[in-house]
Scaffold this active site. Structure first.
Site, short mmCIF file in Angstrom:
data_model
loop_
_atom_site.label_atom_id
_atom_site.label_comp_id
_atom_site.label_asym_id
_atom_site.label_seq_id
_atom_site.Cartn_x
_atom_site.Cartn_y
_atom_site.Cartn_z
N CYS A 1 76.43 34.90 42.30
CA CYS A 1 75.84 34.13 43.40
C CYS A 1 75.77 34.94 44.70
O CYS A 1 75.01 35.89 44.78
CB CYS A 1 76.59 32.80 43.57
N HIS B 1 78.13 29.60 38.13
CA HIS B 1 79.57 29.45 38.34
C HIS B 1 80.15 28.77 37.09
O HIS B 1 79.46 28.55 36.11
CB HIS B 1 79.83 28.58 39.57
#
Length: 246
Positions: free
Chosen positions: A93, A200
């Site tokens: 990310c 995630h």
């Protein structure tokens, strides 16, 4: 290997949102379960990043934390030296974005120069990418594995010619809604590897084949499977659920 495999978790206090620091602990445990000597080094802002690690991990973070982590890595410089010594960098990310050539942050969409380790550019997307994802990853042996996790990012990433996608999107937005997810590129001087992704989870806990792939790249060792039927069943249930979201 004569020395313990060194896994370096970089700036977990800045880049540890959504439990991404768990990626480092998963990597450590998967080596130790095979009887391979390994150590986890946690580096916080103000600490020197060791240059002799085999696997480095960056996680997600908010805008200002992302900028702080970038500036610290640029000033330290050891992440570049490690890659020149054939290390592997795995970035999630915000960590993925700062590895690129440039990205934007803040309401004014100010363009910030990244580490330049991946041939990618990130800009604010039309709408935030949020939710469970499934990505189809072609492993080095040519077989396919599903990457499962969840994404939550406002930046949309475009790959340049020097970067290859990590996977293809089955469910979710991925890099920018055009079907590609993540990026893979050799490190400086054609040594080491830089691999970025958005999910995630932490993503390595959800995807043991991806975890072992990183470990094999980092160590040069062939790693056999670790049978975990209960976790395999949980993973299958997550994949089945995510496919109902299409």
């Amino acid at each position: 290997m004569s020395k313990p495999v060194k896994i370096v978790l970089v700036f977990q206090s800045l880049l540890g949102i959504y439990g991404d620091q768990g990626n480092a602990r998963v990597a450590l445990q998967r080596l130790q379960m095979r009887g391979i000597d390994a150590e986890l080094v946690i580096v916080e802002p103000g600490d020197e990043v060791p240059a002799d690690g085999q696997l480095y991990l960056l996680g997600g973070g908010e805008d200002m934390a992302q900028i702080s982590a970038l500036r610290a890595l640029q000033a330290d410089g050891n992440i570049f030296r490690a890659l020149e010594s054939s290390a592997v960098l795995f970035a999630v990310c915000a960590g993925f974005q700062i590895c690129g050539r440039s990205f934007t942050v803040g309401d004014r969409d100010e363009v910030t120069e990244g580490l330049g380790l991946l041939d990618i550019q990130t800009r604010r997307g039309a709408e935030r990418a949020v939710g469970e994802v499934l990505h189809r990853w072609t492993m080095p042996d040519g077989t396919q594995s599903i990457i499962t996790g969840f994404e939550n990012h406002g930046g949309y990433t475009t790959l340049g010619p020097d970067a290859e996608p990590l996977a293809r999107v089955e469910v979710g937005v991925g890099n920018n809604g055009e079907g590609l997810e993540g990026a893979v590129q050799r490190g400086p001087g054609g040594k080491g590897w830089v691999i970025g992704t958005y999910p995630h989870g932490p993503v390595l806990a959800r995807n043991p084949e991806l975890a072992d792939h990183l470990l094999q790249l980092a160590t040069g060792l062939e790693l056999g499977p670790l049978p975990m039927p209960e976790l395999d069943e949980l993973r299958a249930q997550r994949i089945e659920h995510a496919r109902t979201l299409r």
